[in-house]
Design a protein around this motif. Sequence first.
Motif, PDB file in Angstrom:
ATOM      1  N   LEU A   8      62.507  52.457  84.992  1.00  0.00           N
ATOM      2  CA  LEU A   8      61.434  53.426  85.227  1.00  0.00           C
ATOM      3  C   LEU A   8      60.076  52.746  85.321  1.00  0.00           C
ATOM      4  N   ILE A   9      59.859  51.751  84.503  1.00  0.00           N
ATOM      5  CA  ILE A   9      58.633  50.965  84.558  1.00  0.00           C
ATOM      6  C   ILE A   9      59.020  49.494  84.493  1.00  0.00           C
ATOM      7  N   ASP A  10      58.121  48.639  84.865  1.00  0.00           N
ATOM      8  CA  ASP A  10      58.392  47.203  84.850  1.00  0.00           C
ATOM      9  C   ASP A  10      58.280  46.692  83.416  1.00  0.00           C
ATOM     10  N   THR A  11      59.391  46.710  82.699  1.00  0.00           N
ATOM     11  CA  THR A  11      59.361  46.324  81.290  1.00  0.00           C
ATOM     12  C   THR A  11      58.967  44.861  81.107  1.00  0.00           C
ATOM     13  N   ASP A  12      59.366  43.997  82.030  1.00  0.00           N
ATOM     14  CA  ASP A  12      58.981  42.588  81.918  1.00  0.00           C
ATOM     15  C   ASP A  12      57.466  42.436  81.950  1.00  0.00           C
ATOM     16  N   ASP A  13      56.817  43.168  82.847  1.00  0.00           N
ATOM     17  CA  ASP A  13      55.367  43.106  82.964  1.00  0.00           C
ATOM     18  C   ASP A  13      54.694  43.660  81.701  1.00  0.00           C
ATOM     19  N   VAL A  14      55.214  44.765  81.197  1.00  0.00           N
ATOM     20  CA  VAL A  14      54.655  45.377  79.992  1.00  0.00           C
ATOM     21  C   VAL A  14      54.783  44.419  78.807  1.00  0.00           C
ATOM     22  N   ILE A  15      55.956  43.820  78.647  1.00  0.00           N
ATOM     23  CA  ILE A  15      56.166  42.878  77.546  1.00  0.00           C
ATOM     24  C   ILE A  15      55.306  41.640  77.729  1.00  0.00           C
ATOM     25  N   SER A  16      55.241  41.135  78.945  1.00  0.00           N
ATOM     26  CA  SER A  16      54.433  39.943  79.227  1.00  0.00           C
ATOM     27  C   SER A  16      52.958  40.184  78.900  1.00  0.00           C
ATOM     28  N   SER A  17      52.432  41.313  79.318  1.00  0.00           N
ATOM     29  CA  SER A  17      51.025  41.646  79.032  1.00  0.00           C
ATOM     30  C   SER A  17      50.790  41.797  77.533  1.00  0.00           C
ATOM     31  N   THR A  18      51.737  42.418  76.860  1.00  0.00           N
ATOM     32  CA  THR A  18      51.596  42.626  75.419  1.00  0.00           C
ATOM     33  C   THR A  18      51.694  41.299  74.671  1.00  0.00           C
ATOM     34  N   ALA A  19      52.631  40.448  75.066  1.00  0.00           N
ATOM     35  CA  ALA A  19      52.773  39.140  74.423  1.00  0.00           C
ATOM     36  C   ALA A  19      51.527  38.278  74.663  1.00  0.00           C
ATOM     37  N   ALA A  20      50.961  38.358  75.868  1.00  0.00           N
ATOM     38  CA  ALA A  20      49.734  37.606  76.171  1.00  0.00           C
ATOM     39  C   ALA A  20      48.589  38.098  75.295  1.00  0.00           C
ATOM     40  N   TRP A  21      48.474  39.407  75.122  1.00  0.00           N
ATOM     41  CA  TRP A  21      47.456  39.976  74.237  1.00  0.00           C
ATOM     42  C   TRP A  21      47.673  39.497  72.802  1.00  0.00           C
ATOM     43  N   LEU A  22      48.907  39.523  72.349  1.00  0.00           N
ATOM     44  CA  LEU A  22      49.211  39.066  70.995  1.00  0.00           C
ATOM     45  C   LEU A  22      48.806  37.600  70.834  1.00  0.00           C
ATOM     46  N   ASP A  23      49.178  36.764  71.804  1.00  0.00           N
ATOM     47  CA  ASP A  23      48.852  35.333  71.726  1.00  0.00           C
ATOM     48  C   ASP A  23      47.354  35.062  71.834  1.00  0.00           C
ATOM     49  N   LYS A  24      46.696  35.680  72.812  1.00  0.00           N
ATOM     50  CA  LYS A  24      45.295  35.373  73.072  1.00  0.00           C
ATOM     51  C   LYS A  24      44.328  36.058  72.117  1.00  0.00           C
ATOM     52  N   ALA A  25      44.581  37.313  71.798  1.00  0.00           N
ATOM     53  CA  ALA A  25      43.637  38.061  70.957  1.00  0.00           C
ATOM     54  C   ALA A  25      44.047  38.034  69.491  1.00  0.00           C
ATOM     55  N   VAL A  26      45.190  38.594  69.184  1.00  0.00           N
ATOM     56  CA  VAL A  26      45.590  38.752  67.783  1.00  0.00           C
ATOM     57  C   VAL A  26      45.752  37.394  67.103  1.00  0.00           C
ATOM     58  N   ILE A  27      46.479  36.469  67.762  1.00  0.00           N
ATOM     59  CA  ILE A  27      46.693  35.144  67.183  1.00  0.00           C
ATOM     60  C   ILE A  27      45.548  34.203  67.564  1.00  0.00           C
ATOM     61  N   GLY A  28      45.184  34.181  68.838  1.00  0.00           N
ATOM     62  CA  GLY A  28      44.151  33.260  69.317  1.00  0.00           C
ATOM     63  C   GLY A  28      42.802  33.436  68.649  1.00  0.00           C
TER      64      GLY A  28
END
Length: 191
Positions: A8-28
């Motif tokens: 229904l939605i591009d789950t890979d893109d959603v996960i990729s964007s969320t993981a990038a946010w986690l890495d860059k903002a939350v962890i970074g």
Amino acid sequence: MHIMPSNLIDTDDVISSTAAWLDKAVIGLNLCPFAKAVQVKQQVRYVVSQAKTPEALLEDLERELELLAEANPEKIETTLLIHPLALNDFLDFNDFLDVADGMLEEMELDGILQVASFHPDYQFAGTEQDDIENYTNRSPYPTLHLLREESIDKAVEAFPEAEQIYEKNMETMRELGHEGWRRLFSKYEKK
């Protein structure tokens, strides 16, 4: 760990964007000093909900709370339940958090698990919509973060100034500013 339901939605893109946010903002930006260890050990479960209504999301939430409560923490320490199709309005999302807490009580998991919240339009009480401080809780998509209380207690023991994290995060965001936030994610913006 990725769970990819129907197309229904591009789950890979959603996960990729969320993981990038986690890495860059939350962890970074070290907004959560406890996040890096679970990410490095691959103990974060990313789940993309296809729910379009709060009722359907509640079903997904119940399932994920059960799974996390029963899972070995060495395998799944925490879950990010990402729901791009439901509760895109922040006020509706914020109201849903009471429902989520009610679900924890109904399942007799309050005191064992808790639900934290992230949203693209997150706004702390007493702030203006565009205040940079709100960005500490702004994620690419509405997200319910399911956490183990025991893990939080251990993390707080290991980080004696845990009560200062909120103030430190506000200072970090003020120093970064809106332009710094945009630069942080410019690589992920659609051209």
